[in-house]
Design an enzyme around this catalytic site. Sequence first.
Site, PDB file in Angstrom:
ATOM      1  CB  CYS A 107      -0.891  -0.030   1.238  1.00  0.00           C
ATOM      2  SG  CYS A 107      -1.834   1.488   1.487  1.00  0.00           S
ATOM      3  CB  CYS A 133      -0.327   2.225   5.604  1.00  0.00           C
ATOM      4  SG  CYS A 133      -0.943   0.625   5.060  1.00  0.00           S
ATOM      5  CB  CYS A 136      -9.264  -3.786 -11.636  1.00  0.00           C
ATOM      6  SG  CYS A 136      -8.911  -2.592 -12.907  1.00  0.00           S
TER       7      CYS A 136
HETATM    8 ZN   LIG Z   1      -2.703   1.020   3.544  1.00  0.00          ZN
END
Ligand SMILES: [Zn+2]
Length: 141
Positions: free
Chosen positions: A54, A57, A127
């Site tokens: 991510c 984070c 996606c």
């Molecule tokens: Zn995250």
Amino acid sequence: MAASRRYNVVMQGSDDDYKKKLTPEQYAVLREGVTEAPFTGELLHNHDTGDYTCAACGSVLFDSSTKFDSGSGWPSFYDVKNSKAVKLKEDTSHGMQRVEATCANCDSHLGHVFNDASDQPTGTRFCINSCALNFDPKGKV
Ligand SMILES: [Zn+2]
């Protein structure tokens, strides 16, 4: 403490933290749910081995072994690395019924999930916006 395996995950920050950390495009996608333009993402044609994390984070979301070229213009995965890392939500915005994929750790928008990948092992296509992800290559010093 025992040497347990830990990811370097930053817990949910304030809006200002995200604005500082992310590019305006990343902020719009991750925190406002905007979709990046297709065929523009840096990671679209990345075929290296490693983890996709991510961008907000650092939580590990996808593995390069499940990435495939769906022709959609966005990085596509047929499975998640860890089912607890990606949260699915119903999304009825834009007059469509879709399933939204978000980061379970920081609640950032990642992309959408479709059941149209009949040529893939799971039949599912995650996606994902390229700029919502960072790539962490394996086997490199
Ligand atoms: Zn995250």
